[in-house]
Structure formats: structure tokens, C-alpha cells
Write an enzyme that holds these catalytic residues in place. Structure first.
Site, short mmCIF file in Angstrom:
data_model
loop_
_atom_site.label_atom_id
_atom_site.label_comp_id
_atom_site.label_asym_id
_atom_site.label_seq_id
_atom_site.Cartn_x
_atom_site.Cartn_y
_atom_site.Cartn_z
N HIS A 28 0.84 -1.21 0.00
CA HIS A 28 0.00 0.00 0.00
C HIS A 28 0.88 1.26 0.00
CE1 HIS A 28 -3.18 -2.55 2.32
NE2 HIS A 28 -3.61 -2.43 1.07
N LYS A 52 -17.57 -6.19 8.70
CA LYS A 52 -16.30 -6.89 8.94
C LYS A 52 -15.74 -6.57 10.30
CE LYS A 52 -13.98 -7.61 4.49
NZ LYS A 52 -12.89 -7.09 3.67
N ARG A 101 -2.46 -6.51 -8.38
CA ARG A 101 -1.30 -7.36 -8.08
C ARG A 101 -1.11 -8.44 -9.13
NH1 ARG A 101 -3.68 -8.01 -2.18
NH2 ARG A 101 -5.46 -7.91 -3.54
N SER A 138 -3.42 -7.71 3.01
CA SER A 138 -3.68 -7.56 4.45
C SER A 138 -4.22 -8.87 5.02
CB SER A 138 -4.69 -6.45 4.70
OG SER A 138 -4.17 -5.22 4.27
P1 ADP Z 1 -9.96 -3.46 -0.35
O1 ADP Z 1 -10.70 -4.27 0.67
O2 ADP Z 1 -10.70 -2.27 -0.86
O3 ADP Z 1 -9.37 -4.26 -1.48
P2 ADP Z 1 -7.26 -3.25 0.69
O4 ADP Z 1 -6.85 -2.51 1.91
O5 ADP Z 1 -7.09 -4.72 0.69
O6 ADP Z 1 -8.77 -2.82 0.48
O7 ADP Z 1 -6.52 -2.67 -0.58
C1 ADP Z 1 -6.61 -1.29 -0.87
C2 ADP Z 1 -6.03 -1.05 -2.24
O8 ADP Z 1 -4.65 -1.41 -2.23
C3 ADP Z 1 -6.66 -1.89 -3.36
O9 ADP Z 1 -6.70 -1.12 -4.53
C4 ADP Z 1 -5.71 -3.01 -3.53
O10 ADP Z 1 -5.73 -3.53 -4.84
C5 ADP Z 1 -4.38 -2.31 -3.28
N1 ADP Z 1 -3.37 -3.25 -2.86
C6 ADP Z 1 -3.50 -4.27 -1.99
N2 ADP Z 1 -2.35 -4.93 -1.87
C7 ADP Z 1 -1.46 -4.33 -2.68
C8 ADP Z 1 -0.09 -4.56 -3.02
N3 ADP Z 1 0.57 -5.60 -2.51
N4 ADP Z 1 0.51 -3.73 -3.87
C9 ADP Z 1 -0.18 -2.71 -4.43
N5 ADP Z 1 -1.48 -2.45 -4.18
C10 ADP Z 1 -2.12 -3.24 -3.32
#
Ligand code: ADP
Length: 179
Positions: A28, A52, A101, A138
Site C-alpha cells: 500500500h 467486517k 497485483r 492484508s
Molecule cells: P480493499 O478491501 O478495498 O481491497 P485493501 O486494503 O485490501 O482494500 O486494498 C486497498 C487497495 O490497495 C486496493 O486497490 C488493492 O488492490 C491495493 N493493494 C493491496 N495490496 C497491494 C499490493 N501488494 N501492492 C499494491 N497495491 C495493493
């Protein structure tokens, strides 16, 4: 509202990067740093999801991301409830950013992007994850942490503290070892 009307109104290129960030991880942060360079202003939006159970509460997630992005002068962090497009429009953003990803992300993300555009006119911009973070998520981090695994290379140290406090697996193992 179209991208062009947003530009005319605020004269700034504003992007929203929405997500859950529970917890925020290095993938992120990498995406935020790279995207901040592309826009005048980048707003990280932490979406509230009452369905959640979260590891970290919303204010803690906000404070953590604020600390980790303090070196980026054009990044702010906000908590929002409801539709992401409504949040983006309130801010006058012209675009929604999402990280991709691997091909597994695309099905859901494409459907969301097309739907969001049809209800609001807002485009979604996909940014590829950096190679070293391609398989970082996450939920995976929480699973590993809950099982007592080492996630120190996946999250910033500040997030690690939260994981240690909240993930029972980590706590038990550490107590067991007397660490
Ligand atoms: P959500 O539940 O909306 O997917 P996340 O917190 O999991 O929320 O992810 C937020 C954003 O970060 C999303 O656009 C996701 O694709 C991106 N993201 C998650 N993991 C990565 C990563 N390893 N590298 C780049 N972007 C990521």
C-alpha cells in the site's frame, strides 16, 4: 460529474485511493508513494465496513497511514462511510486509484470500475503493484500473524506493533518464548 468538470472546478488533479488498510502494508505504502507523484493531491480513503470485524479500529488505521505518509506533502487520509464514488465526488476527485497485483484482482476490480463509471462518470486508474509486493495482502498478513508467523518484512514497524498486540498467535508464541 466528469473528470473535465472536476478539473475546471478545482484546477487540481485529485485522486482517491480507497481501501480497508487493515492493516496497511508495504505494498500500500509503495502504491501511495508512486501515485502521489502523479497527482496534485492524493486522498487515501479508509472505507468503513460495519460487516467486517477489523484488526485495527478506523482512527488507529488513519493515524498510522498519516504517520507513514507524513513525508508526502500532498497526501491526506480520511475515513468514509458509504459509496466510494460519493466520497470521491465530495472531495472533487477526478479519479479512483486501485492497485492490481495479479490477474486474480482483475475480475472484481474491472466490474467495480465499470459500475462506478456508469453510476458516477468517475474513472478508475489501475496501478500495478511493484514486483516485490505482488503477493502481499492484508488478509494474508493477518493469517500469517495469527498463526505466529513472521510478518516483519511485509508491514511497516508501526503496523507490526498493532499486529503483535492484536494477533493472538503472535502474542502466544512470544509469551511462550519469553520474548
Ligand atoms: P480493499 O478491501 O478495498 O481491497 P485493501 O486494503 O485490501 O482494500 O486494498 C486497498 C487497495 O490497495 C486496493 O486497490 C488493492 O488492490 C491495493 N493493494 C493491496 N495490496 C497491494 C499490493 N501488494 N501492492 C499494491 N497495491 C495493493
Amino acid at each position: 460529474m466528469t473528470t473535465r468538470t472536476v478539473m475546471a472546478k478545482s484546477n487540481q488533479r485529485i485522486a482517491v485511493f480507497p481501501g480497508t488498510f487493515d492493516p496497511v502494508h508495504l505494498g500500500h505504502i509503495d502504491l501511495i508513494e508512486r501515485s502521489a507523484a502523479l497527482f496534485d493531491r492524493l486522498v487515501v480513503g479508509i472505507g468503513e465496513n460495519p460487516e467486517k470485524t477489523a484488526l485495527m479500529d478506523l482512527p488507529a488505521r488513519k493515524a498510522l497511514i498519516e504517520n507513514l505518509t507524513a513525508h508526502l506533502g500532498n497526501v491526506t487520509v480520511e475515513i468514509y462511510r458509504g459509496l466510494t464514488v460519493a466520497f470521491a465526488q465530495r472531495l472533487g476527485a477526478g479519479v479512483i486509484l486501485r492497485g492490481i497485483r495479479h490477474v486474480g484482482d482483475l475480475d472484481f476490480e474491472m466490474r467495480m470500475a465499470v459500475t462506478n463509471r456508469s453510476v458516477s462518470g468517475l474513472d478508475t486508474l489501475f496501478i500495478m503493484a511493484s514486483p516485490q509486493y505482488l503477493f502481499l495482502s492484508s488478509s494474508l498478513i493477518k493469517q500469517i500473524a495469527a498463526g505466529g508467523g513472521d510478518v516483519a518484512s511485509m508491514v511497516p514497524p508501526e503496523a507490526l506493533q498493532h499486529l503483535k498486540r492484536k494477533a493472538p498467535g503472535i502474542k502466544k508464541r512470544r509469551q511462550g518464548r519469553g520474548a
